[in-house]
Design an enzyme around this catalytic site. Structure first.
Site, PDB file in Angstrom:
ATOM      1  N   ARG B  96      65.229  12.635   9.693  1.00 26.08           N
ATOM      2  CA  ARG B  96      64.794  11.388  10.321  1.00 26.08           C
ATOM      3  C   ARG B  96      63.481  10.951   9.686  1.00 26.08           C
ATOM      4  O   ARG B  96      63.178   9.769   9.637  1.00 26.08           O
ATOM      5  CB  ARG B  96      64.536  11.581  11.818  1.00 26.08           C
ATOM      6  CG  ARG B  96      65.780  11.887  12.621  1.00 26.08           C
ATOM      7  CD  ARG B  96      65.447  11.986  14.099  1.00 26.08           C
ATOM      8  NE  ARG B  96      65.137  10.676  14.678  1.00 26.08           N
ATOM      9  CZ  ARG B  96      64.649  10.506  15.904  1.00 26.08           C
ATOM     10  NH1 ARG B  96      64.387  11.574  16.664  1.00 26.08           N
ATOM     11  NH2 ARG B  96      64.397   9.312  16.373  1.00 26.08           N
ATOM     12  N   ALA B 216      66.668  42.392  15.451  1.00 31.34           N
ATOM     13  CA  ALA B 216      67.583  43.307  14.769  1.00 31.34           C
ATOM     14  C   ALA B 216      68.913  43.434  15.501  1.00 31.34           C
ATOM     15  O   ALA B 216      69.959  43.641  14.878  1.00 31.34           O
ATOM     16  CB  ALA B 216      66.929  44.685  14.618  1.00 31.34           C
ATOM     17  N   ARG B 227      79.222  36.808   9.839  1.00 32.46           N
ATOM     18  CA  ARG B 227      79.009  35.984   8.657  1.00 32.46           C
ATOM     19  C   ARG B 227      79.096  36.741   7.336  1.00 32.46           C
ATOM     20  O   ARG B 227      79.199  36.114   6.283  1.00 32.46           O
ATOM     21  CB  ARG B 227      77.653  35.274   8.775  1.00 32.46           C
ATOM     22  CG  ARG B 227      77.469  34.476  10.056  1.00 32.46           C
ATOM     23  CD  ARG B 227      78.570  33.442  10.316  1.00 32.46           C
ATOM     24  NE  ARG B 227      78.224  32.559  11.433  1.00 32.46           N
ATOM     25  CZ  ARG B 227      78.936  31.512  11.806  1.00 32.46           C
ATOM     26  NH1 ARG B 227      80.068  31.203  11.197  1.00 32.46           N
ATOM     27  NH2 ARG B 227      78.561  30.763  12.831  1.00 32.46           N
TER      28      ARG B 227
END
Lengths: 322, 322, 322, 322
Positions: B96, B216, B227
């Site tokens: 923005r 952690a 992931r």
């Protein structure tokens, strides 16, 4: 003239039955030896009194027991902002596995362009190539003055978000960019680039669908204050006002006190809290010297009115089923 | 031939001093009457034993006291996935208020195109118009065979993410889309459309900068398992492996047990936990019939190796300052 | 006369190095295209300016990157309140597996009562029976006037929390209840009731040890405002002021703006935020009509002073190692 | 012989209508371009298939949209453990402002002891003194063999939690401790010590009331796995099994897969997930070498059965209104 798809749609899907009563009863057990069952015998007036007191003291935890699930449509710019609210649950349409709203947009463009050969369920390279070609031509047609221009912009609004306040020139220019980028997307699919990679070229304004669940406290103390504010980006501001309007239909006892941050802060320091409507129509004045976004006291109400008025376009006539 | 900017960069900025010792000492006070100070006198061997036991039992809460702050660069597709991890803190570059990495990209394109008139800090409509024109021309040059093609792709990788495994044709095609869309963006700025609206046309692959903090436990039990997995999208997988490599440099006592979900689940049901390296090099076998992503036991190791090897490109030579 | 153990102890164990700088740099990247490394070159004055601005606007998210780990001692009444703060991490001494501080208390009572036969590490029914007998006798001695009374109260404060403002009579009465209940506890252990069941009879004031980690935002916006307030229960109020004093030693740039809810709200609506010290010593006046706890403007400062003064006893001379 | 109050009571107050359908529909929109409305037309068989798949893959996020609010009674030992689950909302009866269940207990003791002068709503020092005296006498009566012993134990179970598996001797001993400590409590109130301080002497087993809200994911992946396990403390284990039984009445499609950690882990690595009932009755075998709590494969089922059987006492005949 045909209307654009609204940039944002939002619908309340499910919510806690008797939410305000549950909240009031939970608040009451903190200072009572009676079970919740008994506390839940209280009448509407008492419910309102308890909730008002929670708002006045900023005692938010009982409000967490009332929970709301929404379905929304907005751009991925907007959904990226939305999911930053961490005290909520999200399930979002994936563009690794689907084309989202783009196929419906492409088919509409085909129809406007008079192309009869666009397959409903494209699978082959050729199918995607047809999409690519039609979209590129349509983008080209938006460069000059052309009768079909507006219809193409409307079609583009099926797949992408437009700011309703843009000038017609900006609309055309943006629509051209959207259609051109979608042509590239289908070109990449035709070239056997996987969907999850092809989407890299898709503009951020691409429409997405998201289901989200938030409780009344997160809504009252964080989501609505931040996003109903005139300083929020226009699209998520529309979403937030749309969320608020949905909430007011079912649980006004709670959500009448919702609003931008100015209202959240003001209600915690004035003798009695006021409703958003009371601030808007001047029945309640602000006492705080400035809002958290640095608007001085005399300007807060007009800032609030601007936020309210500029965010009316959120509910479209067609419903979410589109 | 000049190299592309790596799609993902990640760097560990700050972390809990003596994290593993703090975690082990915290775990120990649960079953001891001694203060933490005394528990912190333990030696490295004992620290490793305590952490191993936490991993083996899936007793994650003491791991939360060790906290890590990273700086990362990746696309907004990737950052949208990243911020879905709610037990973490994020601060992200805004589009923005800034053009992010796009100006640096545009200036590089100017230089390749031999245009000397590109202003370093564009402000006027004319300034933006120059950017628009140069970028559109550059996009056009990527259509046919041209000596400057690769240099332009490399320039585009300053502002946008490329999958390193794409073919040269896909790279060119995607770069053309990126440059063309950026031309539209600057065209809109030239037309006085505000940045927050002009960005609507920017492809999702646009590069962003984000600072994030995770503990952690979140890393070991959620972020890395989801992931680092070969089923994750390639970009966030690169990010996750990059995060893991950074962590291994400072706290291997904890993060040697990290890995995709197969490893998380396996370590909780086998007699003794093994490290990611032990699984990769075959020193430890899997006992679970399948991983949570439905890969049957005999295939898990090669799936794991694929994930490791395909994610090596995450650390670029230039550092984050680029 | 020998002093009671302080009811609450708190010590900062670990924290983010350069926390204020990290916070300021993270805030800065939202509106800049430069990497964090560059942002971290700013000087102390600029760091203070950025943090002041975050406080003034209630823009809390960058503050989450600075993280603090404490060790505390307090009663289980207090720890039950503490762990209600959900945006934090906790590791607490278990009374399923240990006797916590009770054994050290019992041994001290043995010594005062001149009983030489108390085993250091009780295991048999007989051992526990010795503890039971001594503690019951000691409780009995607190019924009448007796020279050893105060010494027994001091011993009891090793295992349980006393409000320093209680009268000597209340102290004696409460100590008698604590010692009597602990006698029952050891009686149950002697009867082979497991520790996790025997603890059912232990008074809630029993001392516990807890390690907890919170970030600066949770501290500034939730924990400190709620718990430093004069309306908070005295024990957790002492803990909160103790936490704040520890924080001021290391990161005054951030925590000078901390305080009860009156200060949180006031700083968001006055032109420039003030520090707790400025409110306390009258250099800054309150502008809000009332605080969230309903104290009207003219009374807020004295309420604040009461909270500050009544919470000084939190830091004991002996440190946590006791 | 009159029965003790059950140590734990739990009742489902409110929950998401059509929770399983909402979860399945949300899961479906991730891979579909249709709106939720359309996805919600699916039949029960399809709902079950979607949920089964979420469980099998450990894909928990859509399960968050189904939310459950419970009222529970348990000890403060148990509630201290309960509120450690941070992804939930809690509202708890305060002992700063109420006597909780203690007054009802005291009145019952008065009636058993034949004391007609116990005031229903004590306020004066004298009133509290009456309570103190009666409770101390009642405690004394539990020292020797006495016909009214059991009735007093039953009365004590109104205010405090008893482990149903204790021997009669332990019950009497513990009841004596509870009544004696409550006498001290009322003695302190008589001496004008505020409630929030007087409660310091109350045993941790004191009964409390708490309203809590959790979503299906937190229940399935964290609360139930940790707390239904035979390694959990017996009281919260009773609570967890009680929660599960309530859930099975309304949404068996989701909660049939719930259970201790062994089941959570097993269902993520076996070809098809099984229900708790199937594991209990031997229709499904475990494949994991050990559970996370170190029970080897051959022992898991009997461990599971022990957990189920030892936790049946959670639902009392009188309902929560008692």
């Amino acid at each position: 003239m045909q209307a654009l798809e609204p940039p944002v749609r939002v619908r309340l899907l499910r919510y806690t039955r008797d939410g305000p009563l549950l909240v009031a009863a939970a608040a009451r057990i903190t200072v009572s030896k009676k079970p919740v069952e008994r506390a839940m015998e209280m009448g509407p007036g008492e419910v309102e009194k308890w909730i008002r007191e929670l708002v006045r003291r900023g005692h938010g935890s009982p409000l967490e027991h009332a929970v709301y699930t929404f379905e929304a449509e907005c751009s991925r710019v907007c959904s990226h902002q939305l999911v930053r609210h961490r005290l909520a649950s999200y399930t979002q349409q994936s563009m690794r596995y689907t084309e989202g709203f783009l196929r419906s947009m492409a088919l509409k463009v085909c129809s406007i362009m008079g192309v009869g050969s666009c397959p409903e369920r494209p699978t082959s390279a050729n199918d995607y190539r047809v999409y690519e070609t039609v979209l590129r031509e349509a983008a080209g047609r938006l460069e000059g003055p052309d009768g079909s221009g507006w219809a193409l912009i409307v079609a583009a609004s099926r797949g992408y978000v437009f700011n309703p306040s843009w000038s017609p020139e900006t609309m055309a220019r943006v629509a051209r960019a959207y259609l051109g980028a979608t042509a590239e997307y289908y070109g990449l699919l035709a070239g056997r680039v996987p969907r999850e990679d092809a989407r890299m070229v898709i503009p951020q304004a691409v429409r997405t669908r998201i289901v989200f669940t938030m409780n009344a406290r997160e809504l009252l103390e964080s989501f609505l204050p931040l996003r109903m504010c005139s300083h929020a980006q226009w699209e998520i501001r529309m979403l937030a006002w749309g969320v608020w309007r949905e909430l007011m239909k079912v649980h006004p006892e709670i959500f009448r006190y919702a609003g931008p941050r100015c209202i959240l802060e003001e209600n915690r320091v004035r003798p009695e809290p006021c409703s958003l409507e009371q601030y808007l129509n001047g029945d309640c004045d602000f006492t705080i010297p400035r809002c958290p976004e640095m608007v001085p006291k005399p300007g807060i109400r007009s800032c609030l009115r601007y936020a309210a008025e500029s965010s009316r376009a959120s509910a479209g006539p067609r419903g979410l089923g589109g």
